[in-house]
Design an enzyme around this catalytic site. Structure first.
Site, mmCIF file in Angstrom:
data_model
loop_
_atom_site.group_PDB
_atom_site.id
_atom_site.type_symbol
_atom_site.label_atom_id
_atom_site.label_comp_id
_atom_site.label_asym_id
_atom_site.label_seq_id
_atom_site.Cartn_x
_atom_site.Cartn_y
_atom_site.Cartn_z
ATOM 1 N N ASP A 1 0.758 -1.128 -0.015
ATOM 2 C CA ASP A 1 0.067 0.005 -0.014
ATOM 3 C C ASP A 1 1.040 1.444 -0.133
ATOM 4 O O ASP A 1 2.022 1.107 0.093
ATOM 5 C CB ASP A 1 -1.043 -0.024 1.179
HETATM 6 C C1 NOJ Z 1 -4.168 3.811 -0.020
HETATM 7 C C2 NOJ Z 1 -5.352 3.191 0.028
HETATM 8 O O1 NOJ Z 1 -4.949 2.424 1.184
HETATM 9 C C3 NOJ Z 1 -5.336 2.057 -1.180
HETATM 10 O O2 NOJ Z 1 -6.602 1.319 -0.780
HETATM 11 C C4 NOJ Z 1 -5.276 2.642 -2.457
HETATM 12 O O3 NOJ Z 1 -5.361 1.583 -3.446
HETATM 13 C C5 NOJ Z 1 -3.692 3.429 -2.511
HETATM 14 N N1 NOJ Z 1 -3.843 4.240 -1.426
HETATM 15 C C6 NOJ Z 1 -3.582 3.851 -3.851
HETATM 16 O O4 NOJ Z 1 -4.617 4.990 -3.931
#
Ligand code: NOJ
Length: 737
Positions: free
Chosen positions: A284
């Protein structure tokens, strides 16, 4: 609505006619081609494939990306979108970089790309996997046409704590419903073969147990037993895997002392070894760098080593692999084979997507696909199927279209931005049809429609309430749209209160006090504590954040063109202090007994929910009768058929979701009081009766025993079939060895 020019439609038809629909090479060839590439790649180029960097919020790439891609040092971007921009970058990768490896463009296509559908929690309330698959498939076609071939979806985190804002992004509290919806979403995004030009590769996230955040506070610690992981949190991920999901995203949370972005048990033991997953895992956003804050790594090099060696192949936004892998290899702390394996997994997905064969998209296709008439219509239909009727006293709903006057009230009644919800992809508020607009479109000019905002969603100003009361008093019926802003839901949007924010409740009370027939339309991303409404508002419709066609879909339901058939995918508590409150809990040694103080309950609140999981009403009535089991005794590898008759005893066409639950009476480990194991949404004409059949087999009857082996144990099981998780018919059977 955007009109499609006939010429661009022709171009698209020609493009599809001339392109082979499947672009990916055969699997053996893929491995050979990866070997050949790996043999030629420098360490720097390999690390480039392990990197994903963020574009600008508006979808543009950053100038730095151009140079990195030209040098083969950036394999993937997120948020960069649109045919023109993605083609520009792809052109550099495929025609100007040394090894011509295409870029993989990723984006959060969660509930639509540009044609925005209801938030995922809302879609799950449809209990209709076909509708959910259709929504994901349309999102995929729009996304692929814009050059984005990778979505960071489905989000399949089980969430039992509505304080957590991200409950809005998933399928709710139940592992079975969650698994069905996860499979449907993956099939919709990927189809049978995601190298087809209108398909994209999906990403099951957030691996894993992110939804168990302590206190419902986003990013917070989780401590979850292996049993709970396997029985509650893993199943939707496994269903995504079984549907062929190409990628996983590791999460932000600490899990039992080892953060999920560096957890060898979840990333390697379970995912790679047990489940044989051969796609790649992306971290993430900066979750690798955050290993330092977690206290798992003392510095950036250690963080890189921990994540890569645990099984995170691609690093999102932080750049620690790039920065420290060469040194870690020199010091013998990381093997070259580890890097090669991560590169192999990423290239494998690029090959499976057919990116090497067909790296570009076409602007004409993008124009013709995005917000097409058919896509927008589908958004309206899916939104209508997602709406849940929570209360309808004295048949306030549906409202007659011949009504003389109607007052539309509330901060969300004419609000385009919030209606599309959080994580709304490339969605634009201008595309959204508000409730006020939907009602206006539905009714003839002979109905007088008045509107007052009344108050804000949040904040203390109440000067508009008098005006709202005045128009309600003058109208035959009042519709009040209240709830949350989109920004109060989704990531980093945890709430400690589940009440309607601001002065909204005060406003609803004042309007209900006028005695006019009133229907409350909720727009929100989580269960709310709405006791006063449940007791005093004549009608309540839960519409979630219904997407760009929300206003039309809600009007379809309010005026009876659609009979609501959605059911809650999550329990609505009475007070936040009951949380976590979910239907498939264990029984305790002292189940609540109102006559015995020393049983499991609260001194100052009930233990029962306000609205239970699986609950939802209809404008018609249904009766379930004649529950029958195909056997009263089976072997552990046997099956039981369960049949029930469902009859529409009312006077309108309508949908019922027939739900099958089981309970093990006694086992070697304690079992939940009820577990959903099947459901079917059916449509019945007035007076029509249908027989619904389910089959219970090993996968439904088994559980993890004390040795963590999945077994079907001998013993008695109860079967419940009903229209929600509380009421229903009962039967039982035995498993014998
Ligand atoms: C953080 C989020 O937790 C995740 O769900 C998302 O896909 C990513 N950012 C990318 O935007």
């Amino acid at each position: 609505m955007k009109l499609v020019k006939p010429t661009s439609l022709l171009v698209v038809l020609l493009i599809f006619a001339t392109l082979p629909s499947i672009a990916a090479p055969p699997r053996d060839d893929i491995e050979r081609r990866i070997d050949a590439l790996l043999a030629r790649m420098t360490l720097e180029e390999k690390l480039g494939q392990l990197q994903i960097l963020d574009g600008e919020a508006n979808g543009n790439y950053r100038p730095e990306h151009l140079e990195m891609i030209r040098k083969g040092l950036l394999g993937s971007t997120l948020n960069v979108r649109g045919a023109k921009r993605t083609n520009e970058l792809q052109h550099i990768a495929v025609e100007q970089s040394r090894l011509k490896i295409p870029v993989l463009f990723g984006f959060d296509v969660i509930h639509g790309y540009r044609t925005i559908f209801p938030i995922s929690l809302g879609e799950s309330a449809s209990w209709d996997p076909a509708a959910v698959e259709r929504s994901a498939s349309i999102a995929a076609a729009e996304s692929a046409a814009s050059g984005v071939r990778w979505t960071f979806a489905p989000m399949v985190d089980i969430a039992r704590d509505p304080r957590w804002g991200r409950i809005s992004e998933g399928a709710g509290e139940d592992p079975y419903l969650g698994a069905v919806m996860a499979g449907a979403r993956v099939r919709g995004f990927q189809g049978k073969d995601y190298s087809a030009p209108d398909k994209i590769v999906a990403c099951a996230k957030h691996w894993v147990a992110y939804g168990a955040a302590e206190g419902g506070r986003d990013y917070n610690t989780t401590d979850v037993s292996e049993r709970a992981l396997r029985e509650t949190y893993f199943p939707p991920f496994k269903a995504a895997l079984d549907a062929g999901v190409g990628t996983f995203m590791s999460a932000f949370n600490d899990l039992n002392g080892v953060p999920t972005s560096a957890n060898p048990f979840t990333l390697t033991t379970v995912l790679r070894r047990e489940w044989k997953f051969d796609g790649f895992v992306v971290s993430d956003y900066e979750s690798i760098k955050e290993l330092i804050n977690h206290g798992l790594a003392a510095n950036e090099a250690e963080a890189a080593r921990a994540a890569l060696s645990a099984g995170v192949d691609m690093e999102m936004v932080s750049r620690l692999y790039k920065e420290y892998a060469p040194q870690l290899i020199r010091e013998g702390k990381l093997s070259k084979a580890n890097i090669d394996e991560a590169v192999r997994r990423i290239l494998r997905i690029k090959f499976r997507l057919g990116l090497f064969e067909r790296p570009y998209t076409e602007e004409a296709r993008e124009q013709a696909t995005i917000m097409s008439h058919a896509n927008v219509e589908a958004a309206r239909e899916v939104a209508a199927r997602s709406i849940v009727l929570l209360k309808n006293e004295r048949d306030v709903l549906p409202i007659s279209k011949g009504i003389h006057s109607i007052a539309v009230i509330g901060p969300l009644a004419d609000d385009q931005q919030d209606m599309i919800g959080s994580w709304s992809g490339d969605g634009r508020k201008e595309d959204a049809v508000t409730l006020l607009a939907g009602i206006k479109q539905k009714l003839s000019p002979s109905t007088q429609i008045t509107y007052a905002k009344g108050c804000e969603i949040e904040g203390g100003a109440s000067d508009g309430i008098d005006e709202a009361v005045r128009i309600a008093r003058d109208a035959d019926v009042a519709i009040i749209a209240v709830g949350e802003s989109a920004a109060m839901t989704g990531e980093a949007a945890s709430r400690a209160s589940l009440d309607l924010p601001g002065r909204q409740l005060e406003m609803v009370k004042a309007i209900v006090a006028t005695g006019r027939p009133t229907a409350v339309v909720l727009m929100n991303g989580r269960p709310l504590t709405i006791n006063w409404l449940a007791e005093n508002a004549p009608a309540i419709l839960e519409s979630w954040f219904a997407g760009i066609q929300g206003g039309n879909a809600i009007a379809d339901v309010l005026f009876g063109d659609v009979n609501p058939g959605g059911k809650l995918p999550v329990t609505f508590p009475r007070v936040v202090g009951q949380v976590p409150l979910y239907y498939n809990h264990k029984n305790t040694g002292r189940p609540p007994d109102p006559n015995n103080k020393y049983t499991s309950k609260y001194l100052d609140a009930l233990v029962t929910p306000l609205f239970p999981f699986g609950f939802g009403l209809s404008y018609t009535r249904f009766r379930l009768t004649d529950l029958r089991l195909g056997a009263s005794i089976i072997r552990p590898d046997g099956r039981v058929t369960v049949t029930v008759d469902v009859e529409n005893t009312g006077d309108r066409l309508g949908d019922e979701v027939v739900q099958l639950y089981i309970r093990h009476i006694a086992a070697s480990v304690t079992r939940p009081v009820k577990e959903l194991k099947g459901f079917e949404r059916i449509t019945l004409k007035p007076g029509e009766k249908k027989r619904v059949t389910f089959t219970l087999a090993r996968e439904h009857l088994g559980f993890y025993n004390r040795d963590m082996r999945f077994v079907v144990e001998p013993g008695e099981l109860k079967v419940f079939v009903g229209a929600n998780s509380v009421d229903g018919l009962e039967a039982s059977f035995r498993v014998v060895e």
